[in-house]
Design a protein around this motif. Structure first.
Motif, PDB file in Angstrom:
ATOM      1  N   PHE A  36     116.073  20.687 -14.352  1.00 26.44           N
ATOM      2  CA  PHE A  36     116.384  21.232 -15.684  1.00 26.44           C
ATOM      3  C   PHE A  36     115.157  21.808 -16.383  1.00 26.44           C
ATOM      4  CE2 PHE A  36     116.590  16.697 -17.839  1.00 26.44           C
ATOM      5  CZ  PHE A  36     115.244  16.513 -17.603  1.00 26.44           C
ATOM      6  N   SER A  60     114.205  11.818  -6.048  1.00 27.58           N
ATOM      7  CA  SER A  60     112.909  11.179  -5.875  1.00 27.58           C
ATOM      8  C   SER A  60     112.208  11.169  -7.222  1.00 27.58           C
ATOM      9  CB  SER A  60     112.077  11.946  -4.837  1.00 27.58           C
ATOM     10  OG  SER A  60     110.789  11.387  -4.761  1.00 27.58           O
ATOM     11  N   ALA A  61     112.116  10.001  -7.818  1.00 27.36           N
ATOM     12  CA  ALA A  61     111.502   9.839  -9.146  1.00 27.36           C
ATOM     13  C   ALA A  61     112.190  10.716 -10.182  1.00 27.36           C
ATOM     14  CB  ALA A  61     110.003  10.137  -9.077  1.00 27.36           C
TER      15      ALA A  61
HETATM   16  C1  LIG Z   1     108.478  13.113 -11.282  1.00 26.07           C
HETATM   17  S1  LIG Z   1     109.192  14.685 -11.051  1.00 26.07           S
HETATM   18  C2  LIG Z   1     109.707  14.521  -9.339  1.00 26.07           C
HETATM   19  C3  LIG Z   1     109.873  15.852  -8.644  1.00 26.07           C
HETATM   20  C4  LIG Z   1     110.291  15.784  -7.170  1.00 26.07           C
HETATM   21  N1  LIG Z   1     111.544  15.095  -7.012  1.00 26.07           N
HETATM   22  C5  LIG Z   1     109.227  15.152  -6.319  1.00 26.07           C
HETATM   23  O1  LIG Z   1     109.454  14.064  -5.780  1.00 26.07           O
HETATM   24  O2  LIG Z   1     108.153  15.757  -6.157  1.00 26.07           O
HETATM   25  C6  LIG Z   1     110.752  14.538 -11.910  1.00 26.07           C
HETATM   26  C7  LIG Z   1     111.521  15.840 -11.944  1.00 26.07           C
HETATM   27  O3  LIG Z   1     112.880  15.542 -12.242  1.00 26.07           O
HETATM   28  C8  LIG Z   1     113.356  16.475 -13.194  1.00 26.07           C
HETATM   29  N2  LIG Z   1     114.471  15.817 -13.920  1.00 26.07           N
HETATM   30  C9  LIG Z   1     114.427  14.624 -14.578  1.00 26.07           C
HETATM   31  N3  LIG Z   1     115.631  14.334 -15.085  1.00 26.07           N
HETATM   32  C10 LIG Z   1     116.459  15.356 -14.739  1.00 26.07           C
HETATM   33  C11 LIG Z   1     117.825  15.624 -14.994  1.00 26.07           C
HETATM   34  N4  LIG Z   1     118.578  14.785 -15.714  1.00 26.07           N
HETATM   35  N5  LIG Z   1     118.357  16.785 -14.511  1.00 26.07           N
HETATM   36  C12 LIG Z   1     117.579  17.657 -13.800  1.00 26.07           C
HETATM   37  N6  LIG Z   1     116.276  17.458 -13.534  1.00 26.07           N
HETATM   38  C13 LIG Z   1     115.705  16.306 -13.997  1.00 26.07           C
HETATM   39  C14 LIG Z   1     112.149  16.830 -14.040  1.00 26.07           C
HETATM   40  O4  LIG Z   1     112.278  18.077 -14.669  1.00 26.07           O
HETATM   41  C15 LIG Z   1     111.034  16.822 -13.007  1.00 26.07           C
HETATM   42  O5  LIG Z   1     110.859  18.087 -12.433  1.00 26.07           O
END
Ligand SMILES: C[S@@+](CC[C@H](N)C(=O)[O-])C[C@H]1O[C@@H](n2cnc3c(N)ncnc32)[C@H](O)[C@@H]1O
Length: 237
Positions: free
Chosen positions: A117, A158-159
């Motif tokens: 998002f 992932s996170a």
């Molecule tokens: C800590 S980063 C992890 C990125 C990736 N998954 C990784 O492991 O490298 C968290 C990501 O999740 C996205 N995010 C968090 N909550 C979300 C939601 N409800 N819908 C879409 N994206 C989300 C954030 O924008 C961010 O880019």
């Protein structure tokens, strides 16, 4: 923080203001403040996770993440585990700048879709994955996925769930059950900070009668936050 780093702080603040404007500079200053008061910090900085991640994403975040070898080791370890399930398509919710998608593409040949998002994260993903074959990036929110039922063989976070407050986290999990076919894979930390809620995702599946194909800590990053990698079998006919 040493004396040199302290002296460099005003410079960094000026650069942040010049490059990304006052909201970003304020955001960055807040991130470095209130360390001892996580609940105040959450209220000030994390009231809206989408705004947080739009301001947080960008070159500086990218450099921070890519500068940590343990993060890369974790992405590769997870991609290996996920490839072992031979998925026929993968959705990564919260794909960020595409670190996990890149690691996955080196191991699987199925369709890959990343959803996030945050505009700043997606912009970076488009360039970071510029040399990666065959993937799709979608802007959207994990709690209201723009895909029909059972669109993906495996859904990954992932996170990501941990960055959302309980009612939103619950909707994300329900959406995963709706769009997933066979597997749901998660790396979700268990601890709580100003921007992490900490959920036992594996226990959530078990409580709903799903069986786990695996569950455990991620062994390649023992110094990181307490992590949990789990794969639930969605098992619907
Ligand atoms: C800590 S980063 C992890 C990125 C990736 N998954 C990784 O492991 O490298 C968290 C990501 O999740 C996205 N995010 C968090 N909550 C979300 C939601 N409800 N819908 C879409 N994206 C989300 C954030 O924008 C961010 O880019």
């Amino acid at each position: 923080m040493n004396g040199f780093e302290r002296a460099a702080l005003p410079l960094k603040a000026i650069r942040a203001l010049r490059d990304r404007g006052p909201s970003y500079a304020w955001h960055k200053a807040m991130r470095r403040s209130f360390g001892r008061w996580p609940s105040i910090k959450r209220r000030l900085l994390y009231a809206d996770p989408r705004t947080y991640w739009t301001l947080r994403g960008g070159d500086e975040y990218f450099r921070e993440q890519e500068g940590q070898p343990a993060r890369s080791a974790r992405a590769h370890w997870m991609a290996e585990r996920i490839a072992a399930y031979a998925p026929t398509s993968i959705l990564e919710i919260g794909c960020g700048y595409g670190k996990q998608l890149r690691a996955l593409r080196a191991r699987v040949s199925c369709p890959l879709v990343g959803l996030d998002f945050s505009d700043s994260q997606l912009q970076l993903a488009a360039s970071y994955l510029g040399d990666v074959a065959d993937f799709r990036l979608v802007k959207g929110s994990g709690d209201c996925l723009p895909f029909p039922d059972r669109s993906f063989d495996l859904v990954l976070t992932s996170a990501v769930i941990l960055h959302n407050p309980p009612p939103v986290a619950e909707r994300i999990r329900e959406e995963i059950l709706r769009v997933g076919c066979r597997w749901a894979a998660h790396n979700e930390d268990l601890d709580t900070t100003y921007n992490r809620y900490g959920y036992d995702t594996a226990a959530w599946y078990v409580a709903r009668g799903y069986s786990l194909a695996e569950k455990g800590p991620i062994p390649v990053d023992p110094a990181g936050p307490p992590s949990q990698f789990s794969v639930a079998q969605l098992c619907r006919s």
